[in-house]
Design a protein around this motif. Structure first.
Motif, PDB file in Angstrom:
ATOM      1  N   THR A 140     -10.200   0.806   5.977  1.00  0.00           N
ATOM      2  CA  THR A 140      -9.405   0.063   5.014  1.00  0.00           C
ATOM      3  C   THR A 140     -10.155  -1.207   4.624  1.00  0.00           C
ATOM      4  OG1 THR A 140      -7.381  -1.236   4.713  1.00  0.00           O
ATOM      5  CG2 THR A 140      -8.112  -0.876   6.980  1.00  0.00           C
ATOM      6  N   PRO A 141     -10.461  -1.378   3.345  1.00  0.00           N
ATOM      7  CA  PRO A 141     -11.164  -2.583   2.907  1.00  0.00           C
ATOM      8  C   PRO A 141     -10.213  -3.712   2.536  1.00  0.00           C
ATOM      9  CG  PRO A 141     -11.015  -1.043   1.095  1.00  0.00           C
ATOM     10  CD  PRO A 141     -10.323  -0.392   2.268  1.00  0.00           C
ATOM     11  N   ILE A 142      -8.934  -3.538   2.837  1.00  0.00           N
ATOM     12  CA  ILE A 142      -7.945  -4.554   2.475  1.00  0.00           C
ATOM     13  C   ILE A 142      -7.135  -4.954   3.704  1.00  0.00           C
ATOM     14  CG2 ILE A 142      -7.793  -3.677   0.116  1.00  0.00           C
ATOM     15  CD1 ILE A 142      -5.135  -2.420   0.966  1.00  0.00           C
ATOM     16  N   LYS A 143      -6.181  -5.843   3.517  1.00  0.00           N
ATOM     17  CA  LYS A 143      -5.366  -6.345   4.614  1.00  0.00           C
ATOM     18  C   LYS A 143      -4.325  -5.306   5.009  1.00  0.00           C
ATOM     19  CE  LYS A 143      -2.684 -10.416   6.032  1.00  0.00           C
ATOM     20  NZ  LYS A 143      -2.111 -11.718   5.571  1.00  0.00           N
ATOM     21  N   SER A 144      -4.510  -4.705   6.177  1.00  0.00           N
ATOM     22  CA  SER A 144      -3.615  -3.658   6.669  1.00  0.00           C
ATOM     23  C   SER A 144      -3.208  -3.966   8.105  1.00  0.00           C
ATOM     24  CB  SER A 144      -4.288  -2.284   6.620  1.00  0.00           C
ATOM     25  OG  SER A 144      -4.687  -1.960   5.315  1.00  0.00           O
ATOM     26  N   ARG A 145      -2.082  -3.394   8.500  1.00  0.00           N
ATOM     27  CA  ARG A 145      -1.598  -3.524   9.870  1.00  0.00           C
ATOM     28  C   ARG A 145      -1.039  -2.192  10.341  1.00  0.00           C
ATOM     29  NH1 ARG A 145      -4.036  -7.439   9.248  1.00  0.00           N
ATOM     30  NH2 ARG A 145      -3.489  -9.631   9.630  1.00  0.00           N
ATOM     31  N   LEU A 146      -1.117  -1.972  11.654  1.00  0.00           N
ATOM     32  CA  LEU A 146      -0.385  -0.882  12.269  1.00  0.00           C
ATOM     33  C   LEU A 146       0.887  -1.473  12.867  1.00  0.00           C
ATOM     34  CD1 LEU A 146      -2.999   1.341  14.142  1.00  0.00           C
ATOM     35  CD2 LEU A 146      -1.539   2.008  12.235  1.00  0.00           C
ATOM     36  N   ILE A 147       2.029  -0.992  12.408  1.00  0.00           N
ATOM     37  CA  ILE A 147       3.307  -1.435  12.949  1.00  0.00           C
ATOM     38  C   ILE A 147       3.746  -0.391  13.964  1.00  0.00           C
ATOM     39  CG2 ILE A 147       5.616  -2.255  12.430  1.00  0.00           C
ATOM     40  CD1 ILE A 147       3.429  -3.815  11.009  1.00  0.00           C
ATOM     41  N   GLU A 148       3.775  -0.774  15.231  1.00  0.00           N
ATOM     42  CA  GLU A 148       4.150   0.142  16.304  1.00  0.00           C
ATOM     43  C   GLU A 148       5.574  -0.161  16.773  1.00  0.00           C
ATOM     44  OE1 GLU A 148      -0.174   1.017  18.390  1.00  0.00           O
ATOM     45  OE2 GLU A 148       1.179  -0.433  19.321  1.00  0.00           O
ATOM     46  N   GLU A 153       7.671   0.422  26.770  1.00  0.00           N
ATOM     47  CA  GLU A 153       6.211   0.535  26.689  1.00  0.00           C
ATOM     48  C   GLU A 153       5.721   1.904  26.225  1.00  0.00           C
ATOM     49  OE1 GLU A 153       4.301  -2.132  26.911  1.00  0.00           O
ATOM     50  OE2 GLU A 153       6.174  -3.214  27.236  1.00  0.00           O
ATOM     51  N   SER A 154       6.636   2.818  25.911  1.00  0.00           N
ATOM     52  CA  SER A 154       6.240   4.123  25.390  1.00  0.00           C
ATOM     53  C   SER A 154       6.266   4.083  23.865  1.00  0.00           C
ATOM     54  CB  SER A 154       7.185   5.215  25.893  1.00  0.00           C
ATOM     55  OG  SER A 154       7.083   5.351  27.294  1.00  0.00           O
ATOM     56  N   LEU A 155       5.218   4.592  23.238  1.00  0.00           N
ATOM     57  CA  LEU A 155       5.118   4.566  21.786  1.00  0.00           C
ATOM     58  C   LEU A 155       6.029   5.624  21.178  1.00  0.00           C
ATOM     59  CD1 LEU A 155       3.488   3.125  19.529  1.00  0.00           C
ATOM     60  CD2 LEU A 155       1.839   5.004  19.673  1.00  0.00           C
ATOM     61  N   ARG A 156       6.892   5.191  20.245  1.00  0.00           N
ATOM     62  CA  ARG A 156       7.841   6.099  19.613  1.00  0.00           C
ATOM     63  C   ARG A 156       7.562   6.324  18.127  1.00  0.00           C
ATOM     64  NH1 ARG A 156       9.250   8.352  24.187  1.00  0.00           N
ATOM     65  NH2 ARG A 156      10.674   7.119  25.493  1.00  0.00           N
ATOM     66  N   ALA A 157       6.981   5.338  17.460  1.00  0.00           N
ATOM     67  CA  ALA A 157       6.741   5.464  16.025  1.00  0.00           C
ATOM     68  C   ALA A 157       5.635   4.501  15.615  1.00  0.00           C
ATOM     69  CB  ALA A 157       8.011   5.182  15.231  1.00  0.00           C
ATOM     70  N   VAL A 158       4.956   4.846  14.516  1.00  0.00           N
ATOM     71  CA  VAL A 158       3.857   4.025  14.003  1.00  0.00           C
ATOM     72  C   VAL A 158       3.869   4.096  12.476  1.00  0.00           C
ATOM     73  CG1 VAL A 158       1.347   3.681  13.938  1.00  0.00           C
ATOM     74  CG2 VAL A 158       2.424   4.530  16.031  1.00  0.00           C
ATOM     75  N   CYS A 159       3.538   2.985  11.841  1.00  0.00           N
ATOM     76  CA  CYS A 159       3.360   2.992  10.396  1.00  0.00           C
ATOM     77  C   CYS A 159       2.116   2.193  10.029  1.00  0.00           C
ATOM     78  CB  CYS A 159       4.573   2.387   9.675  1.00  0.00           C
ATOM     79  SG  CYS A 159       4.490   2.526   7.875  1.00  0.00           S
ATOM     80  N   LEU A 160       1.218   2.807   9.269  1.00  0.00           N
ATOM     81  CA  LEU A 160       0.061   2.112   8.710  1.00  0.00           C
ATOM     82  C   LEU A 160       0.534   1.439   7.427  1.00  0.00           C
ATOM     83  CD1 LEU A 160      -2.968   1.442   8.612  1.00  0.00           C
ATOM     84  CD2 LEU A 160      -3.317   3.634   7.434  1.00  0.00           C
ATOM     85  N   THR A 161       0.455   0.121   7.385  1.00  0.00           N
ATOM     86  CA  THR A 161       1.063  -0.660   6.315  1.00  0.00           C
ATOM     87  C   THR A 161       0.050  -1.594   5.676  1.00  0.00           C
ATOM     88  OG1 THR A 161       3.174  -0.633   7.506  1.00  0.00           O
ATOM     89  CG2 THR A 161       2.921  -2.289   5.764  1.00  0.00           C
TER      90      THR A 161
END
Length: 268
Positions: A140-148, A153-161
């Motif tokens: 990604t050449p722009i400002k992005s975040r992974l929202i977890e 402490e167990s991962l349930r969902a993720v969004c690349l934003t």
């Protein structure tokens, strides 16, 4: 085929391939590269014109005989929860949100595989390996975040934003398919609306809404939804008034589409 504006960037068209949303139709995309110091400004400008980002490419549908796909966004100022969305919010409010840099992990990929196997086993991403997943997240050449979203402490969902100048763009989200009761896809959108409000950003971009596609119908349930149609954003008042009918004149020639694209002023 290549079409070029008087100034960069250059636009291209993909070869037709089967549509993932409407059976029996072919899709074609207009796209351009996203790179260099002006990538952020270009992403901001073209997102407002119905484009979406995938890694270092911006694209929007440009099908020869179909114009069903429309970019969708939520006007945060007009959004209010429905009763069912309030229930979703309450059921999943125990999840903990954390924002991280766009860096792929094995835990994320494991959840991603569970999601694909449970929801999209026959989809175009079904064969993605860890390296391809990492490319999707990290290139990604722009400002992005992974929202977890985690639970104990167990991962349930993720969004690349992506963070745009006028909103949040939900590039791709995935979640534990076993937690169907939590309606995590809806919850992630609701939480992004809350984040946008906290940041003072007016819109949340959801990708494409396609009338006639069951897998896209959930987007029409959000109040304040707008769709990009005929070169402008318009409120989606009644989803039933939109049709996915094919018409040979529904899409303008590529050269005309490119000529109408408004580019940002990238001068210093």
């Amino acid at each position: 085929m290549r079409h070029t504006l008087p100034i960069a960037p250059q636009f291209y068209v993909t070869a037709p391939q089967p549509c993932p949303y409407l059976e029996g139709r072919m899709e074609r995309k207009l796209f351009t590269a996203l790179q260099g110091d002006t990538a952020g400004k270009l992403n901001d400008a073209l997102s407002k014109q119905g484009f979406r980002r995938s890694q270092n490419v911006l694209y929007r549908p440009s099908c020869a005989e179909c114009s069903a796909c429309m970019s969708a966004r939520i006007d945060v100022s007009l959004f209010s929860h429905s009763r069912s969305q309030r229930r979703v919010q309450k059921r999943a409010d125990h999840l903990h949100r954390r924002a991280t840099s766009p860096w792929a992990t094995e835990e994320q990929y494991a959840l991603f595989r569970e999601y694909l196997d449970g929801r999209h086993a026959a989809g175009g991403m079904a064969d993605m390996d860890m390296f391809e997943f990492a490319a999707m997240v990290e290139e990604t050449p722009i400002k992005s975040r992974l929202i977890e979203y985690t639970e104990d402490e167990s991962l349930r969902a993720v969004c690349l934003t992506d963070i745009l100048d006028d909103g949040l763009s939900m590039v791709y989200s995935f979640f534990d398919p076993a937690l169907e009761r939590l309606s995590l896809g809806t919850y992630i959108i609701l939480d992004h609306i809350a984040i946008a409000r906290d940041l003072g950003l007016p819109y949340v971009y959801l990708g494409y809404w396609v009338p006639g596609s069951p897998k896209m119908s959930y987007k029409a349930k959000f109040k304040g939804l707008e769709v990009y149609r005929n070169g402008a954003w318009q409120p989606l008042s009644d989803a039933n008034t939109y049709a996915a009918d094919i018409h040979p004149l529904s899409t303008d020639p590529i050269a005309e589409q490119v000529a109408r694209i408004s580019l940002p002023d990238v001068r210093s």
